[in-house]
Design a protein around this motif. Structure first.
Motif, PDB file in Angstrom:
ATOM      1  N   LEU A   7     -35.959 -41.918  23.732  1.00  0.00           N
ATOM      2  CA  LEU A   7     -37.207 -41.562  24.210  1.00  0.00           C
ATOM      3  C   LEU A   7     -38.736 -42.286  24.231  1.00  0.00           C
ATOM      4  O   LEU A   7     -39.355 -41.828  24.627  1.00  0.00           O
ATOM      5  CB  LEU A   7     -37.436 -39.895  24.110  1.00  0.00           C
ATOM      6  CG  LEU A   7     -36.279 -38.875  25.110  1.00  0.00           C
ATOM      7  CD1 LEU A   7     -36.356 -38.075  24.915  1.00  0.00           C
ATOM      8  CD2 LEU A   7     -36.374 -39.605  26.319  1.00  0.00           C
ATOM      9  N   VAL A 319     -37.019 -28.174  24.311  1.00  0.00           N
ATOM     10  CA  VAL A 319     -37.070 -29.528  24.415  1.00  0.00           C
ATOM     11  C   VAL A 319     -38.488 -29.279  22.987  1.00  0.00           C
ATOM     12  O   VAL A 319     -38.726 -29.856  22.027  1.00  0.00           O
ATOM     13  CB  VAL A 319     -38.586 -29.985  25.936  1.00  0.00           C
ATOM     14  CG1 VAL A 319     -39.419 -31.264  25.399  1.00  0.00           C
ATOM     15  CG2 VAL A 319     -37.525 -30.589  26.620  1.00  0.00           C
ATOM     16  N   SER A 377     -39.054 -34.988  28.672  1.00  0.00           N
ATOM     17  CA  SER A 377     -38.059 -34.775  27.618  1.00  0.00           C
ATOM     18  C   SER A 377     -37.763 -33.230  28.677  1.00  0.00           C
ATOM     19  O   SER A 377     -36.566 -32.920  28.685  1.00  0.00           O
ATOM     20  CB  SER A 377     -38.225 -34.169  26.428  1.00  0.00           C
ATOM     21  OG  SER A 377     -38.001 -35.373  25.746  1.00  0.00           O
TER      22      SER A 377
END
Length: 392
Positions: A7, A319, A377
């Motif tokens: 990510l 998240v 995310s």
């Protein structure tokens, strides 16, 4: 969830896209460079379908999951900039005179592009994710136009989700509320027609300036005396035009005033418009004048569906954790054209923390690149949650 290193690399790539878009801002429906960049990337990522030309420059991507049939949800971002001059002195500042991304739509676009890249490469979900890149949020009603062109039906969209950055909210945090989140915003221009004359003989005229003064005061009674104080209403007169400073002894035959009305409840919006028309008409009549009303409907109230708000909160907490998700965030009197989509499909709109930045629509504003990884995310968590394969 995706490993942090993956990510982080994706967010770094998205930062580059964001800054490129920031340097080349475009307005309303006329987004040829932004639309071309988005289209090129989506095709490069291998999306199953990439459709261009919706609402002139809108782009829609469809990504099919690899886990079989399921529902179809839409993730939406806005792409347009604002007609204002940037004052950030950043190395990637706007290269276009009197245009800048002062609301973070460059960041919103980059985050959804990064989401598309990940989803196209990792299809561990059932059903379809539809990614909507919308033009003309800043006053053009691009969301309404896309709906009129059939975007929801064409792609079988069952749920819709939106996200916007929020200055003052810590990076890595999210905020949302069920029900009305953002106000409906309508605009108006009133022309007061009286009878002009010499300032020394006001009794021979029907002075529209006096009418205007009384009307401005009377319109404030809509919020203070007509509506419930726990039901927010804002009436602002922002434009006054009449007479001339080169003829100060002349009573003009007509003057104009204009402004905006913000409301938080759809039923209140209708009632306030009716009251507004009565106040304007009757105030003018009381002074033997007439009033012409140019009512300009704006965006509807942005109303989050209760169930889909819980869905959004759940994804955000996956998240950010419980402590960084405010699920009872105060509503704002700003407006947002994602409201049109929420009128047609259940969904939710969420705030993403932009940290200690200048406010939105400020020439010193810049989207915080540190927020990108958190926004991506969230989108990925939402897709994983809502398009999870059915248990066998």
């Amino acid at each position: 969830m995706t490993p942090d290193s993956t990510l982080a690399a994706l967010a770094e790539e998205a930062k580059g896209w964001r800054r490129t878009i920031h340097q080349h801002p475009e307005l309303l429906f006329d987004l040829p460079k932004t639309s071309a960049l988005v289209t090129e990337k989506l095709r490069e990522f291998g999306c199953d379908e990439v459709v261009t030309g919706l609402a002139t420059s809108g782009v829609v991507a469809v990504i099919n999951g690899s886990r079989g049939a399921g529902k179809t949800i839409a993730l939406r971002c806005d792409m347009d900039a604002l007609p204002m001059s940037e004052q950030t002195n950043l190395p990637y500042a706007s290269k276009v005179e009197n245009m800048m991304h002062a609301c973070g739509h460059d960041g919103h676009t980059a985050m959804l592009l990064a989401t598309a890249k990940h989803l196209a490469a990792n299809r561990d979900f059932a059903g379809k994710a539809v990614l909507i890149f919308q033009p003309a949020e800043e006053g053009g009603g691009g969301g309404r136009v896309m709906i009129e062109e059939g975007v929801l039906e064409r792609f079988g969209i069952e749920e819709v989700y939106g996200m916007h950055n929020e200055p003052g909210l810590a990076v890595g945090s999210f905020a949302i509320r069920s029900g009305p989140l953002m106000a409906g915003g309508d605009r108006f221009v009133i022309t007061i027609n009286g009878k002009g004359g010499h300032a020394a003989s006001p009794h021979l005229s029907h002075d529209p300036v006096v009418v205007m003064a009384h009307m401005i005061s009377a319109l404030q009674s809509i919020a203070s005396r007509f509506t419930d104080p726990f039901d927010p209403v804002v009436v602002s007169i922002t434009y006054v035009n009449g007479g001339s400073d080169r003829a100060l002894n002349v009573i003009p035959p007509a003057v104009k005033i204009g402004g905006t009305i913000r409301t938080m409840q759809p039923k209140t919006r209708k009632a306030v418009e009716a009251r507004f028309r009565d106040v304007v008409t009757m105030t003018a009549k009381a002074f033997a004048a007439e009033a012409e009303i140019d009512w300009r409907p704006g965006y509807p109230v942005t109303v989050n569906d209760a169930e889909k708000t819980r869905v959004a909160v759940s994804a955000a907490r996956r998240v950010a954790g419980d402590g960084r998700v405010d699920d009872n965030y105060p509503p704002t009197m700003g407006s947002e054209d994602f409201s049109y989509m929420l009128e047609k499909r259940p969904g939710a709109f969420i705030w993403l923390g932009n940290g200690d930045s200048a406010d939105l629509h400020n020439p010193a504003y810049d989207f915080n690149d540190g927020a990108i990884i958190h926004g991506v995310s969230y989108w990925l968590a939402l897709v994983a949650q809502q398009l999870a394969p059915a248990a066998k």
